[in-house]
Design a protein around this motif. Structure first.
Motif, mmCIF file in Angstrom:
data_model
loop_
_atom_site.group_PDB
_atom_site.id
_atom_site.type_symbol
_atom_site.label_atom_id
_atom_site.label_comp_id
_atom_site.label_asym_id
_atom_site.label_seq_id
_atom_site.Cartn_x
_atom_site.Cartn_y
_atom_site.Cartn_z
ATOM 1 N N ARG A 104 0.834 -1.217 0.000
ATOM 2 C CA ARG A 104 0.000 0.000 0.000
ATOM 3 C C ARG A 104 0.861 1.256 0.000
ATOM 4 N N THR A 137 0.709 4.035 -2.944
ATOM 5 C CA THR A 137 0.144 5.358 -2.656
ATOM 6 C C THR A 137 1.197 6.433 -2.413
ATOM 7 N N VAL A 191 -4.771 -5.941 -3.131
ATOM 8 C CA VAL A 191 -4.102 -4.645 -2.970
ATOM 9 C C VAL A 191 -3.621 -4.111 -4.314
ATOM 10 N N GLY A 193 -5.057 -0.947 -6.538
ATOM 11 C CA GLY A 193 -4.140 0.106 -6.962
ATOM 12 C C GLY A 193 -3.816 0.082 -8.438
#
Length: 389
Positions: free
Chosen positions: A79, A83, A105, A109
């Motif tokens: 993550r 991000t 995940v 994304g």
């Protein structure tokens, strides 16, 4: 003042455009360099460090993280990479449980992931989530086929299974049950008489092995990796079991050999060309690719250090190198468009000869390797030897 400010803003805009045009390709790397899977992850990291640093004039940056062999840490790290670091692709994780945890995940994304986990379930079926996941490891069937073929040749009738109590062991137990239940498959005529499990860090499997021995199996299949696989083999031999033992590919180097020593002599395992490329016939399609990797890795880290785990991680970097030029035609690194284009380009890599074999990806096959990537090996005098058909 206003004129100066406009000129400054214009200059800043030009610099921003130039920076975007020259944005590096960012590769997030999540591997287990500490914890129970460190004996695998360290080799993988060493291989990535040898990966390409530039492609089509674009610099490649690798951002390394250790997940400590922990799935929760792997998810948190992924993550962050997506991000905060805005990576274009992620290599890893090392273990199957962590790799399984990453699937939603990377899908959320929309970031391509080249995992190092070996299990089929990581890339099958290629659904809305798994379309973002690829792997540079062979499928479970690729490993199982030469093992069960040897069992058939050796007239094994009663088979016992012992494996890790996680998703890696789950997949192998399911596959074993499926093989022995098939009337015309590689496991035909074999009865599964025991199935035991244990945790990767366990230092004793006495109770499991005693249960196995009470069933008098003709052979035992150990589904584990590294030192964890050695734990089961040592207990079997120390309890006097002298019949054939079969291990999965994860048990073919490193801590397994160090810990099991002479007790592993005669054990059967899948054999990848990187385990002894000099033993592989010239007709093997990816031999030159394997030879190139072995020369590079052994030249850096020492003769005989190249192995399947390093090979898979190296191949991940080379697949990115092969796919990036096409993606760069469509978008700039650091953008959602580039990540999508890179995913598409990886899915269309054809006939790439890597360290683990020849890769041909498709929209339905995100491993790209076929059964030719693995043969049958046996440990003789402390070295893996190709068993000639």
């Amino acid at each position: 003042m206003r004129h100066f400010r406009l000129k400054s803003l214009a200059l800043m805009g030009l610099l921003a455009v130039a920076t975007a045009a020259q944005a590096d390709i960012k590769v997030g790397v999540i591997l287990s360099t500490t914890g129970p899977a460190a004996s695998l992850g360290i080799f993988e990291k060493n291989a990535v460090l040898l990966g390409p640093t530039e492609v089509a004039g674009q610099k490649i940056d690798y951002i390394f993280f250790d997940d400590g062999s922990d799935s929760t840490t792997a998810v948190k790290t992924a993550r962050r990479l997506i991000t905060d670091d805005n990576v274009d692709v992620i290599i890893g994780p090392t273990t199957t449980p962590a790799a399984m945890s990453l699937i939603p995940v990377v899908a959320e994304g929309k970031t391509p992931n080249i995992t190092q986990g070996p299990t089929n379930a990581l890339v099958q079926p290629v659904d809305d989530e798994r379309r973002w996941v690829f792997k540079t490891t062979t499928n479970d069937e690729h490993e199982a086929n030469p093992l069960f073929a040897q069992m058939h040749r050796s007239h094994v009738k009663r088979l016992a299974f012992i494996g890790f109590s996680d998703s890696y062991g789950d997949q192998w137990e399911k596959l074993t049950r499926r093989y022995v239940a098939s009337p015309d498959g590689p496991g035909r005529g074999i009865e599964l008489v025991a199935a035991e499990r244990y945790a990767r860090p366990d230092t004793s499997v006495t109770s499991q092995v005693l249960k196995i021995l009470s069933r008098s199996p003709d052979a035992v299949l150990v589904a584990g990796s590294g030192g964890g696989a050695a734990t089961a083999v040592l207990e079997l031999r120390n309890r006097g079991y002298k019949k054939d033992i079969y291990v999965t590919l994860g048990a073919t180097f490193g801590d397994f050999l160090k810990l099991s020593g002479k007790n592993a002599e005669g054990v059967y395992a899948p054999f990848a060309a990187v385990m002894g490329v000099n033993q592989v016939p010239d007709s093997y399609v990816a031999k030159k690719g394997v030879e190139h990797f072995v020369a590079l890795y052994d030249g850096k880290y020492g003769k005989g250090t190249s192995n399947i785990f390093a090979a898979g991680a190296w191949d991940a970097t080379k697949l990115i190198e092969a796919a990036a030029p096409e993606a760069l035609k469509k978008a700039k690194p650091g953008t959602p468009e580039f990540r999508a284009a890179l995913r598409d380009a990886i899915e269309n890599v054809k006939d790439y000869d890597g360290a683990r074999g020849r890769y041909t990806m498709t929209s339905q096959d995100h491993a790209g390797l076929d059964s030719s990537a693995l043969m049958l090996g046996q440990l003789k005098n402390g070295h893996w030897t190709l068993v000639q058909p």
